[in-house]
Design a protein around this motif. Structure first.
Motif, PDB file in Angstrom:
ATOM      1  N   ALA A  13       0.856  -1.203   0.000  1.00  0.00           N
ATOM      2  CA  ALA A  13       0.000   0.000   0.000  1.00  0.00           C
ATOM      3  C   ALA A  13       0.882   1.240   0.000  1.00  0.00           C
ATOM      4  N   LEU A  14       0.398   2.284  -0.653  1.00  0.00           N
ATOM      5  CA  LEU A  14       1.121   3.557  -0.701  1.00  0.00           C
ATOM      6  C   LEU A  14       0.212   4.667  -0.173  1.00  0.00           C
ATOM      7  N   THR A  15       0.836   5.775   0.220  1.00  0.00           N
ATOM      8  CA  THR A  15       0.090   6.950   0.669  1.00  0.00           C
ATOM      9  C   THR A  15       0.290   8.072  -0.342  1.00  0.00           C
ATOM     10  N   GLU A  16      -0.605   9.025  -0.312  1.00  0.00           N
ATOM     11  CA  GLU A  16      -0.543  10.154  -1.226  1.00  0.00           C
ATOM     12  C   GLU A  16       0.133  11.335  -0.511  1.00  0.00           C
ATOM     13  N   HIS A  17       1.220  11.826  -1.086  1.00  0.00           N
ATOM     14  CA  HIS A  17       1.942  12.965  -0.509  1.00  0.00           C
ATOM     15  C   HIS A  17       1.738  14.167  -1.418  1.00  0.00           C
ATOM     16  N   HIS A  18       1.184  15.248  -0.865  1.00  0.00           N
ATOM     17  CA  HIS A  18       1.038  16.497  -1.619  1.00  0.00           C
ATOM     18  C   HIS A  18       2.396  17.188  -1.672  1.00  0.00           C
ATOM     19  N   LEU A  19       2.846  17.528  -2.866  1.00  0.00           N
ATOM     20  CA  LEU A  19       4.161  18.150  -3.013  1.00  0.00           C
ATOM     21  C   LEU A  19       4.204  19.530  -2.356  1.00  0.00           C
ATOM     22  N   ILE A  20       3.103  20.231  -2.371  1.00  0.00           N
ATOM     23  CA  ILE A  20       2.962  21.451  -1.570  1.00  0.00           C
ATOM     24  C   ILE A  20       1.892  21.099  -0.535  1.00  0.00           C
ATOM     25  N   PRO A  21       2.242  21.125   0.747  1.00  0.00           N
ATOM     26  CA  PRO A  21       1.287  20.694   1.776  1.00  0.00           C
ATOM     27  C   PRO A  21      -0.079  21.372   1.628  1.00  0.00           C
ATOM     28  N   ARG A  44       6.245   9.449   6.640  1.00  0.00           N
ATOM     29  CA  ARG A  44       6.490   9.843   8.032  1.00  0.00           C
ATOM     30  C   ARG A  44       7.838  10.545   8.173  1.00  0.00           C
ATOM     31  N   GLN A  45       8.855  10.037   7.483  1.00  0.00           N
ATOM     32  CA  GLN A  45      10.190  10.624   7.603  1.00  0.00           C
ATOM     33  C   GLN A  45      10.220  12.051   7.056  1.00  0.00           C
ATOM     34  N   ILE A  46       9.581  12.289   5.936  1.00  0.00           N
ATOM     35  CA  ILE A  46       9.533  13.642   5.362  1.00  0.00           C
ATOM     36  C   ILE A  46       8.943  14.618   6.370  1.00  0.00           C
ATOM     37  N   HIS A  47       7.804  14.249   6.959  1.00  0.00           N
ATOM     38  CA  HIS A  47       7.125  15.159   7.881  1.00  0.00           C
ATOM     39  C   HIS A  47       7.782  15.200   9.256  1.00  0.00           C
ATOM     40  N   THR A  48       8.622  14.226   9.562  1.00  0.00           N
ATOM     41  CA  THR A  48       9.391  14.258  10.802  1.00  0.00           C
ATOM     42  C   THR A  48      10.554  15.244  10.672  1.00  0.00           C
ATOM     43  N   LEU A  49      11.205  15.224   9.521  1.00  0.00           N
ATOM     44  CA  LEU A  49      12.387  16.070   9.320  1.00  0.00           C
ATOM     45  C   LEU A  49      12.047  17.524   9.019  1.00  0.00           C
ATOM     46  N   TYR A  50      10.949  17.766   8.321  1.00  0.00           N
ATOM     47  CA  TYR A  50      10.679  19.117   7.814  1.00  0.00           C
ATOM     48  C   TYR A  50       9.259  19.574   8.113  1.00  0.00           C
ATOM     49  N   ASP A  51       9.123  20.863   8.409  1.00  0.00           N
ATOM     50  CA  ASP A  51       7.779  21.412   8.616  1.00  0.00           C
ATOM     51  C   ASP A  51       7.163  21.771   7.257  1.00  0.00           C
ATOM     52  N   ASN A  52       5.886  22.080   7.267  1.00  0.00           N
ATOM     53  CA  ASN A  52       5.165  22.339   6.019  1.00  0.00           C
ATOM     54  C   ASN A  52       5.692  23.553   5.263  1.00  0.00           C
ATOM     55  N   SER A  53       6.163  24.565   5.964  1.00  0.00           N
ATOM     56  CA  SER A  53       6.699  25.749   5.286  1.00  0.00           C
ATOM     57  C   SER A  53       7.950  25.396   4.489  1.00  0.00           C
ATOM     58  N   HIS A  54       8.845  24.623   5.099  1.00  0.00           N
ATOM     59  CA  HIS A  54      10.070  24.199   4.405  1.00  0.00           C
ATOM     60  C   HIS A  54       9.727  23.318   3.206  1.00  0.00           C
ATOM     61  N   LEU A  55       8.791  22.397   3.399  1.00  0.00           N
ATOM     62  CA  LEU A  55       8.391  21.523   2.293  1.00  0.00           C
ATOM     63  C   LEU A  55       7.820  22.336   1.133  1.00  0.00           C
ATOM     64  N   ALA A  56       6.973  23.311   1.429  1.00  0.00           N
ATOM     65  CA  ALA A  56       6.340  24.110   0.381  1.00  0.00           C
ATOM     66  C   ALA A  56       7.364  24.934  -0.403  1.00  0.00           C
ATOM     67  N   LYS A  88      10.124   0.979  12.256  1.00  0.00           N
ATOM     68  CA  LYS A  88      10.162   1.764  13.487  1.00  0.00           C
ATOM     69  C   LYS A  88      11.217   2.841  13.341  1.00  0.00           C
ATOM     70  N   MET A  89      10.845   4.060  13.737  1.00  0.00           N
ATOM     71  CA  MET A  89      11.798   5.167  13.668  1.00  0.00           C
ATOM     72  C   MET A  89      11.563   6.087  14.841  1.00  0.00           C
ATOM     73  N   THR A  90      12.587   6.819  15.177  1.00  0.00           N
ATOM     74  CA  THR A  90      12.495   7.791  16.261  1.00  0.00           C
ATOM     75  C   THR A  90      12.141   9.131  15.676  1.00  0.00           C
ATOM     76  N   ARG A  91      11.093   9.736  16.192  1.00  0.00           N
ATOM     77  CA  ARG A  91      10.705  11.064  15.723  1.00  0.00           C
ATOM     78  C   ARG A  91      11.569  12.110  16.391  1.00  0.00           C
ATOM     79  N   LYS A  92      12.115  12.999  15.595  1.00  0.00           N
ATOM     80  CA  LYS A  92      12.989  14.062  16.110  1.00  0.00           C
ATOM     81  C   LYS A  92      12.317  15.408  15.887  1.00  0.00           C
ATOM     82  N   ARG A  93      11.437  15.784  16.766  1.00  0.00           N
ATOM     83  CA  ARG A  93      10.749  17.081  16.630  1.00  0.00           C
ATOM     84  C   ARG A  93      10.993  17.920  17.825  1.00  0.00           C
TER      85      ARG A  93
END
Length: 93
Positions: A13-21, A44-56, A88-93
């Motif tokens: 299964a895959l999830t849908e990631h919006h390129l601009i949040p 999960r890793q993308i959203h763990t490392l970066y906030d929506n402003s940085h992603l956008a 399993k991953m450690t969230r770094k927020r």
């Protein structure tokens, strides 16, 4: 099984990631951005490392996501993991 666009693992299964949040488009009344199909671990890793402003601003294309040094390390690691088990991953927020 379709492959994840980032780590290239064949996934059940895959999830849908919006390129601009969506947070950045919905509030401005804009149409949703294009999406890519990625596995839950990469999502999960993308959203763990970066906030929506940085992603956008900085990681708003598949190419930019693939070229990010922190994400490249994760993609190389997760590629070796069993696609049928939750990573399993450690969230770094």
């Amino acid at each position: 099984m379709p492959p994840c666009k980032l780590c290239h693992r064949a996934m059940p299964a895959l999830t849908e990631h919006h390129l601009i949040p969506r947070q950045k488009t919905k509030r401005k009344g804009l149409a949703p951005s294009p999406t890519i199909q990625i596995c839950a671990a990469c999502h999960r890793q993308i959203h763990t490392l970066y906030d929506n402003s940085h992603l956008a601003l900085h990681l708003n294309t598949l190419e930019k996501l693939n070229q990010d040094p922190q994400l490249q390390k994760f993609f190389a690691w997760v590629y070796k993991q069993d696609p049928n088990k939750r990573v399993k991953m450690t969230r770094k927020r």
